[in-house]
Design a protein around this motif. Structure first.
Motif, PDB file in Angstrom:
ATOM      1  N   ILE A  23       0.960  -1.097   0.027  1.00 33.87           N
ATOM      2  CA  ILE A  23       0.030  -0.129  -0.114  1.00 33.87           C
ATOM      3  C   ILE A  23       0.907   1.295   0.032  1.00 33.87           C
ATOM      4  O   ILE A  23       2.086   1.189   0.351  1.00 33.87           O
ATOM      5  N   ASN A  24       0.350   2.414  -0.547  1.00 31.63           N
ATOM      6  CA  ASN A  24       0.819   3.584  -0.513  1.00 31.63           C
ATOM      7  C   ASN A  24       2.349   3.811  -0.992  1.00 31.63           C
ATOM      8  O   ASN A  24       2.545   3.317  -1.936  1.00 31.63           O
ATOM      9  N   GLU A  25       3.228   4.204  -0.176  1.00 31.00           N
ATOM     10  CA  GLU A  25       4.614   4.313  -0.488  1.00 31.00           C
ATOM     11  C   GLU A  25       5.371   2.953  -0.615  1.00 31.00           C
ATOM     12  O   GLU A  25       6.577   3.227  -1.183  1.00 31.00           O
ATOM     13  N   ARG A  26       4.590   1.970  -0.373  1.00 30.33           N
ATOM     14  CA  ARG A  26       5.571   0.746  -0.432  1.00 30.33           C
ATOM     15  C   ARG A  26       5.320   0.162  -2.035  1.00 30.33           C
ATOM     16  O   ARG A  26       6.116  -0.695  -2.465  1.00 30.33           O
ATOM     17  N   ILE A  27       4.471   0.914  -2.711  1.00 23.89           N
ATOM     18  CA  ILE A  27       4.200   0.832  -4.188  1.00 23.89           C
ATOM     19  C   ILE A  27       5.412   1.255  -5.025  1.00 23.89           C
ATOM     20  O   ILE A  27       5.219   2.652  -5.006  1.00 23.89           O
ATOM     21  N   ARG A  28       6.392   0.751  -5.477  1.00 13.87           N
ATOM     22  CA  ARG A  28       7.448   1.632  -6.167  1.00 13.87           C
ATOM     23  C   ARG A  28       7.530   1.540  -7.524  1.00 13.87           C
ATOM     24  O   ARG A  28       8.726   1.669  -8.084  1.00 13.87           O
ATOM     25  N   VAL A  29       6.495   0.949  -8.331  1.00 16.85           N
ATOM     26  CA  VAL A  29       6.806   1.044  -9.725  1.00 16.85           C
ATOM     27  C   VAL A  29       6.355   2.389 -10.130  1.00 16.85           C
ATOM     28  O   VAL A  29       5.597   3.221  -9.513  1.00 16.85           O
ATOM     29  N   PRO A  30       6.867   2.718 -11.452  1.00 18.60           N
ATOM     30  CA  PRO A  30       6.640   3.998 -11.954  1.00 18.60           C
ATOM     31  C   PRO A  30       5.114   4.321 -12.233  1.00 18.60           C
ATOM     32  O   PRO A  30       4.594   5.461 -12.059  1.00 18.60           O
ATOM     33  N   GLU A  31       4.270   3.302 -12.637  1.00 26.37           N
ATOM     34  CA  GLU A  31       2.791   3.735 -13.144  1.00 26.37           C
ATOM     35  C   GLU A  31       2.110   2.417 -12.685  1.00 26.37           C
ATOM     36  O   GLU A  31       2.555   1.331 -12.566  1.00 26.37           O
ATOM     37  N   VAL A  32       0.698   2.716 -12.447  1.00 25.75           N
ATOM     38  CA  VAL A  32      -0.082   1.655 -12.068  1.00 25.75           C
ATOM     39  C   VAL A  32      -1.398   2.064 -12.854  1.00 25.75           C
ATOM     40  O   VAL A  32      -1.693   2.872 -13.512  1.00 25.75           O
ATOM     41  N   ARG A  33      -2.082   0.934 -12.961  1.00 25.23           N
ATOM     42  CA  ARG A  33      -3.422   0.869 -13.600  1.00 25.23           C
ATOM     43  C   ARG A  33      -4.557   1.012 -12.344  1.00 25.23           C
ATOM     44  O   ARG A  33      -4.913   0.260 -11.541  1.00 25.23           O
ATOM     45  N   GLN A  65       1.015  10.249  -9.072  1.00 28.71           N
ATOM     46  CA  GLN A  65      -0.391  10.935  -9.382  1.00 28.71           C
ATOM     47  C   GLN A  65      -1.351  10.078  -8.479  1.00 28.71           C
ATOM     48  O   GLN A  65      -2.414  10.730  -7.861  1.00 28.71           O
ATOM     49  N   ALA A  66      -1.176   8.839  -8.343  1.00 30.16           N
ATOM     50  CA  ALA A  66      -2.402   7.948  -7.737  1.00 30.16           C
ATOM     51  C   ALA A  66      -2.007   8.126  -6.310  1.00 30.16           C
ATOM     52  O   ALA A  66      -3.183   8.173  -5.607  1.00 30.16           O
ATOM     53  N   LEU A  67      -0.873   8.340  -5.552  1.00 34.18           N
ATOM     54  CA  LEU A  67      -0.687   8.531  -4.488  1.00 34.18           C
ATOM     55  C   LEU A  67      -1.177   9.785  -4.137  1.00 34.18           C
ATOM     56  O   LEU A  67      -2.121  10.046  -3.038  1.00 34.18           O
ATOM     57  N   LYS A  68      -1.211  10.983  -4.794  1.00 38.07           N
ATOM     58  CA  LYS A  68      -2.047  11.984  -4.673  1.00 38.07           C
ATOM     59  C   LYS A  68      -3.459  11.900  -4.548  1.00 38.07           C
ATOM     60  O   LYS A  68      -4.107  12.620  -3.662  1.00 38.07           O
ATOM     61  N   LEU A  69      -4.014  11.354  -5.332  1.00 37.56           N
ATOM     62  CA  LEU A  69      -5.361  10.983  -5.460  1.00 37.56           C
ATOM     63  C   LEU A  69      -5.815  10.545  -4.501  1.00 37.56           C
ATOM     64  O   LEU A  69      -6.874  10.750  -3.721  1.00 37.56           O
ATOM     65  N   ALA A  70      -4.904   9.235  -3.894  1.00 33.35           N
ATOM     66  CA  ALA A  70      -5.426   8.695  -2.493  1.00 33.35           C
ATOM     67  C   ALA A  70      -5.465   9.694  -1.352  1.00 33.35           C
ATOM     68  O   ALA A  70      -6.258   9.602  -0.485  1.00 33.35           O
ATOM     69  N   GLN A  71      -4.449  10.387  -1.124  1.00 35.17           N
ATOM     70  CA  GLN A  71      -4.336  11.508  -0.117  1.00 35.17           C
ATOM     71  C   GLN A  71      -5.472  12.381  -0.115  1.00 35.17           C
ATOM     72  O   GLN A  71      -6.129  12.707   0.740  1.00 35.17           O
ATOM     73  N   PRO A 100       0.784  -2.381 -16.338  1.00 30.86           N
ATOM     74  CA  PRO A 100       1.237  -2.501 -14.919  1.00 30.86           C
ATOM     75  C   PRO A 100       0.584  -2.823 -13.952  1.00 30.86           C
ATOM     76  O   PRO A 100      -0.655  -3.253 -14.282  1.00 30.86           O
ATOM     77  N   PRO A 101       1.076  -2.911 -12.530  1.00 35.99           N
ATOM     78  CA  PRO A 101       0.209  -3.380 -11.512  1.00 35.99           C
ATOM     79  C   PRO A 101      -1.230  -2.866 -11.367  1.00 35.99           C
ATOM     80  O   PRO A 101      -0.949  -1.682 -11.438  1.00 35.99           O
ATOM     81  N   VAL A 102      -1.975  -3.231 -10.921  1.00 39.48           N
ATOM     82  CA  VAL A 102      -3.446  -3.013 -10.790  1.00 39.48           C
ATOM     83  C   VAL A 102      -3.336  -2.282  -9.273  1.00 39.48           C
ATOM     84  O   VAL A 102      -3.175  -3.145  -8.225  1.00 39.48           O
ATOM     85  N   CYS A 103      -3.900  -1.104  -9.149  1.00 41.35           N
ATOM     86  CA  CYS A 103      -3.994  -0.668  -7.562  1.00 41.35           C
ATOM     87  C   CYS A 103      -5.308  -0.101  -7.729  1.00 41.35           C
ATOM     88  O   CYS A 103      -5.936   0.549  -8.559  1.00 41.35           O
ATOM     89  N   LYS A 104      -6.063   0.019  -6.334  1.00 38.33           N
ATOM     90  CA  LYS A 104      -7.204   0.358  -5.960  1.00 38.33           C
ATOM     91  C   LYS A 104      -7.468   1.410  -4.786  1.00 38.33           C
ATOM     92  O   LYS A 104      -6.399   1.222  -4.060  1.00 38.33           O
ATOM     93  N   LEU A 105      -8.165   2.527  -5.090  1.00 38.16           N
ATOM     94  CA  LEU A 105      -8.352   3.467  -3.645  1.00 38.16           C
ATOM     95  C   LEU A 105      -9.271   2.979  -2.961  1.00 38.16           C
ATOM     96  O   LEU A 105     -10.283   2.496  -3.355  1.00 38.16           O
ATOM     97  N   MET A 106      -9.034   2.649  -1.809  1.00 33.43           N
ATOM     98  CA  MET A 106      -9.921   1.907  -0.819  1.00 33.43           C
ATOM     99  C   MET A 106      -9.280   2.305   0.829  1.00 33.43           C
ATOM    100  O   MET A 106      -8.248   2.897   0.906  1.00 33.43           O
TER     101      MET A 106
END
Length: 254
Positions: free
Chosen positions: A34-44, A60-66, A81-87
């Motif tokens: 989760i969050n900062e532990r995700i270290r890939v450049p981009e995500v789906r 940008q995804a981290l900013k949207l989550a915050q 890229p890896p799939v991430c979800k806001l939750m």
């Protein structure tokens, strides 16, 4: 990108609480990143309601989550890229723990009871043994019936077979023959399975206990009410009036 993926998903400097060994001796975390532990450049990115946002930079995804006061959770790390979800990750873990606890609670362990009989058992002992079998089946347990042969009885297996058939017929309302009679050395065995599942049997036993307890409480309340009514209807004991004692001595004034 390959180096970032390797350093971010396969190994970490801090050993995770939940991990499993690999064939190379390392540890792969089984927890979601989760969050900062995700270290890939981009995500789906997937929105909190399951809507697809698209491929976005991780920053940008981290900013949207915050901004949404949520967590960015990697739900499919093998995607490209890896799939991430806001939750809400804390709520997500709590709900999963609740579901796992409920699943464990609903699990039923099948218990096989065993009842041993002799081929020439008398009627009284048979009824006693049958009562135990009935009790086991009502509790949702399987019952293994074993006929034990001794001496010359081994040459008459039909005695055991007929006894097993009779028992199966006597308890057919509660169970069925799951394993047909078979000879096993000096013994002949048969397995009877219950019609009702263990959970259903437990629920019925619990309901029966609650019903009996309610009946006892109702009887106790009725007895108390009857006792109170008898006490209320009983006339109060009247005190005997004390009369003046007669003076038998005329010289003494009353």
């Amino acid at each position: 990108m390959a180096s970032a993926w390797t350093s971010g998903s396969l190994f970490s400097f801090a050993r995770p609480k939940t991990s499993r060994p690999t064939e190379f001796g390392g540890l792969i975390s089984t927890e979601l990143r989760i969050n900062e532990r995700i270290r890939v450049p981009e995500v789906r990115l997937v929105g909190p309601n399951g809507e697809t946002v698209g491929i976005v930079p991780t920053d940008q995804a981290l900013k949207l989550a915050q901004e949404a006061d949520l967590d960015l959770v990697e739900i499919a790390p093998m995607g490209k890229p890896p799939v991430c979800k806001l939750m809400d990750y804390g709520k997500f873990k709590y709900e999963n723990a609740q579901k796992a606890r409920e699943a464990r609670r609903n699990q039923t362990n099948v218990i096989i009871k065993e009842m041993k009989l002799r081929p020439k058992i008398d009627a009284h002992d048979y009824e006693t043994k049958k009562g135990h079998v009935v009790r086991f089946l009502k509790a949702g347990d399987k019952v293994k019936i074993t006929i034990m042969f001794r001496g010359r009885e081994q040459h008459r297996p039909e005695l055991g077979y007929r006894l097993l058939q009779k028992l199966a017929e006597d308890v057919q309302e509660l169970g069925f023959v799951e394993s047909n009679p078979k000879q096993d050395g000096r013994n002949m065995t048969m397995v009877i399975g219950p019609h009702k599942k263990k959970a259903e049997a437990k629920a019925e036993v619990k309901a029966a206990k609650e019903e009996r307890r309610a009946e006892r409480e109702a009887e106790a309340a009725a007895d108390a009410a009857a006792q109170a009514e008898r006490v209320a209807q009983k006339p109060a004991a009247q005190k005997k009036e004390r009369g003046r004692s007669e003076n038998l001595d005329p010289e003494i004034d009353a």
